[in-house]
Write a protein that holds these residues in place. Sequence first.
Motif, PDB file in Angstrom:
ATOM      1  N   TYR A 116      -6.807  13.755  18.690  1.00  0.00           N
ATOM      2  CA  TYR A 116      -7.065  15.190  18.785  1.00  0.00           C
ATOM      3  C   TYR A 116      -6.342  15.915  17.646  1.00  0.00           C
ATOM      4  O   TYR A 116      -5.183  15.593  17.323  1.00  0.00           O
ATOM      5  CB  TYR A 116      -6.581  15.745  20.128  1.00  0.00           C
ATOM      6  N   ALA A 117      -7.038  16.897  17.077  1.00  0.00           N
ATOM      7  CA  ALA A 117      -6.488  17.618  15.924  1.00  0.00           C
ATOM      8  C   ALA A 117      -5.253  18.424  16.329  1.00  0.00           C
ATOM      9  O   ALA A 117      -4.284  18.505  15.589  1.00  0.00           O
ATOM     10  CB  ALA A 117      -7.554  18.526  15.340  1.00  0.00           C
ATOM     11  N   ASP A 118      -5.300  19.026  17.509  1.00  0.00           N
ATOM     12  CA  ASP A 118      -4.217  19.920  17.911  1.00  0.00           C
ATOM     13  C   ASP A 118      -3.825  19.626  19.355  1.00  0.00           C
ATOM     14  O   ASP A 118      -3.922  20.485  20.224  1.00  0.00           O
ATOM     15  CB  ASP A 118      -4.703  21.378  17.728  1.00  0.00           C
ATOM     16  N   TRP A 119      -3.386  18.387  19.591  1.00  0.00           N
ATOM     17  CA  TRP A 119      -3.030  17.973  20.951  1.00  0.00           C
ATOM     18  C   TRP A 119      -1.691  18.591  21.327  1.00  0.00           C
ATOM     19  O   TRP A 119      -0.800  18.643  20.479  1.00  0.00           O
ATOM     20  CB  TRP A 119      -2.932  16.444  20.978  1.00  0.00           C
ATOM     21  N   PRO A 120      -1.463  19.093  22.534  1.00  0.00           N
ATOM     22  CA  PRO A 120      -2.351  19.107  23.697  1.00  0.00           C
ATOM     23  C   PRO A 120      -3.133  20.416  23.845  1.00  0.00           C
ATOM     24  O   PRO A 120      -3.710  20.671  24.904  1.00  0.00           O
ATOM     25  CB  PRO A 120      -1.371  18.944  24.864  1.00  0.00           C
ATOM     26  N   ASN A 121      -3.168  21.250  22.799  1.00  0.00           N
ATOM     27  CA  ASN A 121      -3.812  22.562  22.933  1.00  0.00           C
ATOM     28  C   ASN A 121      -5.329  22.509  22.887  1.00  0.00           C
ATOM     29  O   ASN A 121      -6.004  23.367  23.454  1.00  0.00           O
ATOM     30  CB  ASN A 121      -3.317  23.508  21.830  1.00  0.00           C
ATOM     31  N   SER A 122      -5.876  21.518  22.184  1.00  0.00           N
ATOM     32  CA  SER A 122      -7.336  21.476  22.074  1.00  0.00           C
ATOM     33  C   SER A 122      -7.793  20.032  22.145  1.00  0.00           C
ATOM     34  O   SER A 122      -7.010  19.111  21.872  1.00  0.00           O
ATOM     35  CB  SER A 122      -7.765  22.134  20.750  1.00  0.00           C
ATOM     36  N   ASP A 123      -9.071  19.830  22.551  1.00  0.00           N
ATOM     37  CA  ASP A 123      -9.585  18.462  22.617  1.00  0.00           C
ATOM     38  C   ASP A 123     -10.608  18.213  21.516  1.00  0.00           C
ATOM     39  O   ASP A 123     -11.519  17.415  21.670  1.00  0.00           O
ATOM     40  CB  ASP A 123     -10.116  18.127  24.015  1.00  0.00           C
ATOM     41  N   GLU A 124     -10.390  18.873  20.374  1.00  0.00           N
ATOM     42  CA  GLU A 124     -11.276  18.630  19.230  1.00  0.00           C
ATOM     43  C   GLU A 124     -10.840  17.320  18.559  1.00  0.00           C
ATOM     44  O   GLU A 124      -9.695  17.177  18.117  1.00  0.00           O
ATOM     45  CB  GLU A 124     -11.156  19.799  18.239  1.00  0.00           C
ATOM     46  N   VAL A 125     -11.785  16.359  18.527  1.00  0.00           N
ATOM     47  CA  VAL A 125     -11.453  15.028  17.992  1.00  0.00           C
ATOM     48  C   VAL A 125     -11.679  14.998  16.478  1.00  0.00           C
ATOM     49  O   VAL A 125     -12.689  15.492  15.989  1.00  0.00           O
ATOM     50  CB  VAL A 125     -12.332  13.950  18.679  1.00  0.00           C
ATOM     51  N   ILE A 126     -10.721  14.433  15.765  1.00  0.00           N
ATOM     52  CA  ILE A 126     -10.914  14.205  14.324  1.00  0.00           C
ATOM     53  C   ILE A 126     -11.785  12.951  14.212  1.00  0.00           C
ATOM     54  O   ILE A 126     -11.362  11.874  14.620  1.00  0.00           O
ATOM     55  CB  ILE A 126      -9.563  13.980  13.607  1.00  0.00           C
ATOM     56  N   SER A 127     -13.010  13.090  13.703  1.00  0.00           N
ATOM     57  CA  SER A 127     -13.899  11.930  13.727  1.00  0.00           C
ATOM     58  C   SER A 127     -13.630  10.954  12.584  1.00  0.00           C
ATOM     59  O   SER A 127     -13.805   9.749  12.742  1.00  0.00           O
ATOM     60  CB  SER A 127     -15.362  12.351  13.767  1.00  0.00           C
ATOM     61  N   ARG A 128     -13.219  11.457  11.430  1.00  0.00           N
ATOM     62  CA  ARG A 128     -12.941  10.562  10.300  1.00  0.00           C
ATOM     63  C   ARG A 128     -11.766  11.092   9.514  1.00  0.00           C
ATOM     64  O   ARG A 128     -11.660  12.313   9.333  1.00  0.00           O
ATOM     65  CB  ARG A 128     -14.115  10.570   9.315  1.00  0.00           C
ATOM     66  N   LEU A 129     -10.920  10.219   9.025  1.00  0.00           N
ATOM     67  CA  LEU A 129      -9.896  10.657   8.085  1.00  0.00           C
ATOM     68  C   LEU A 129      -9.480   9.492   7.198  1.00  0.00           C
ATOM     69  O   LEU A 129      -9.622   8.330   7.586  1.00  0.00           O
ATOM     70  CB  LEU A 129      -8.714  11.334   8.784  1.00  0.00           C
ATOM     71  N   THR A 130      -9.047   9.826   6.009  1.00  0.00           N
ATOM     72  CA  THR A 130      -8.643   8.779   5.066  1.00  0.00           C
ATOM     73  C   THR A 130      -7.168   8.450   5.310  1.00  0.00           C
ATOM     74  O   THR A 130      -6.452   9.223   5.958  1.00  0.00           O
ATOM     75  CB  THR A 130      -8.811   9.240   3.606  1.00  0.00           C
ATOM     76  N   VAL A 131      -6.729   7.334   4.723  1.00  0.00           N
ATOM     77  CA  VAL A 131      -5.327   6.947   4.918  1.00  0.00           C
ATOM     78  C   VAL A 131      -4.363   8.014   4.375  1.00  0.00           C
ATOM     79  O   VAL A 131      -3.329   8.269   4.988  1.00  0.00           O
ATOM     80  CB  VAL A 131      -5.013   5.554   4.319  1.00  0.00           C
ATOM     81  N   SER A 132      -4.733   8.646   3.269  1.00  0.00           N
ATOM     82  CA  SER A 132      -3.833   9.690   2.725  1.00  0.00           C
ATOM     83  C   SER A 132      -3.770  10.887   3.669  1.00  0.00           C
ATOM     84  O   SER A 132      -2.700  11.465   3.878  1.00  0.00           O
ATOM     85  CB  SER A 132      -4.310  10.180   1.362  1.00  0.00           C
TER      86      SER A 132
END
Length: 306
Positions: free
Chosen positions: A220-236
Motif C-alpha cells: 500500500y502506498a500510504d499504509w494504514p491510511n489508504s488501501d491504494e496498491v502500488i502495482s509496479r515499482l523499480t528497484v530504485s
Amino acid sequence: MSAARKHTALPKAQILIEALPWLTRHNGKIVVIKFGGNAMIDEDLKAAFAQDVVFLRQAGLKPVVVHGGGPQIKAQLAKEGLVSEFKAGLRVTTPEAMDIVRMVLAGQVQRELVGLLNQHGPLAVGMTGEDAHTITATQHKPEIEGELVDIGRVGEITSIDTGAIEALLADGRIPVISSIARSADDGHVYNVNADTAAAALAAALGAETLMVLTDVEGLYADWPNSDEVISRLTVSELEKLLPELSSGMVPKMEGCLHAVRGGVPTARVLDGRVQHSILLEIFTDQGIGTMVLPDPVPGTPRGGAQ
Ligand SMILES: Nc1ncnc2c1ncn2[C@@H]1O[C@H](COP(=O)(O)OP(=O)(O)O)[C@@H](O)[C@H]1O
Ligand SMILES: CC(=O)N[C@@H](CCC(=O)OP(=O)(O)O)C(=O)O
C-alpha cells in the motif's frame, strides 16, 4: 447449435488460450513462492495454494516453496508460556524459543504443506535450510538507534548451497523449505525471516520470479491510511521507499529488492487470501499485487516484464 455459438470461443477456452504465451515463456523456469503464515488462514486457501503449486509443476515450471509461520510460532510460544517480542521486524529468539520455532516450522507447518501437495502425487519433499548446508547463517545483530542489538538466535544468511534443491528439481520434485539455517561458526541453528530466505534462494537459484503471498493486496502506498496498491515499482523507487515502510512489509520489500538486484527478473507481493492468485499472476494478463522490476536500461521502454 446457433451460428454465433459455433464461431465464438467458449470463455473457458479463452482463458486457456490466454495462458499459452505465459506457458511458453515460463516453461522450465524456477519460480520461488513464499507462503506467509498470515496467508495460511483457512483450509480452503491452503488446499488452493497446493493445487496452484502442483499446477505450475505439471505445466512445466519448477516451483520451490519457502514457507513462513509467524502466527503459528506465536501461538505455540504462548502455549509454552513464552513471550513473543519483535525488534527491527525480527523475532527475538532465545535458545528455548529457537527449539519451538524449529519444531513449528519444520515439524508442523512444513509437514502440513508437504501433505497437501502430496495429495496430488509423490511430488513434495520437505527440508530446512540446515539440510545439505542449503542455508548457512551467522548471528544477526540489527542496528537499532545506532547500536548493534543482540536478539538471540536470529540468522543472517552468509551463503546458499543450491545443490540439494537443484537435485530435487531435476528429479521432478517440489522442494518445501523451512527458513532455518545452520551456522558454520558455532554449530547453532538460527531463525531466519522467511521472506529473507525466499529472496536469497530465488537469487541463488536464478529464479524467473519470486512470489510473496501475504494477507494484503500488495504494497500500500500510504499504509494504514489508504488501501491504494502500488502495482509496479523499480528497484530504485523501492530503495527510496524502504525507510518509510514498517512491520512485516520491511523484510518482504527488502527481499524483493535483494532478489531483483540479484538477477531475478521480477519479484511480486500477492494477496494470498485470494484463491488461485498464483495462477492468475503467472498465466493471465491480469497482473495483481505489487511487482518489483529492475531499473530500465537507458534507451529502452519502461518495465514490460510480467
Ligand atoms: N505499506 C504496507 N502495505 C501493506 N501492508 C503493510 C504495509 N506496511 C505494513 N504492512 C503490514 O504488513 C503485514 C504483512 O506482513 P506479515 O504480517 O509479516 O505477513 P506474512 O506472515 O505474510 O509474512 C500486513 O498485514 C500489514 O499489516
Ligand atoms: C527472525 C524471524 O522473525 N523469523 C520468523 C520466521 C517465520 C516467518 O518469517 O514467518 P512469516 O513469513 O509468516 O512472517 C519468525 O520467527 O516469525
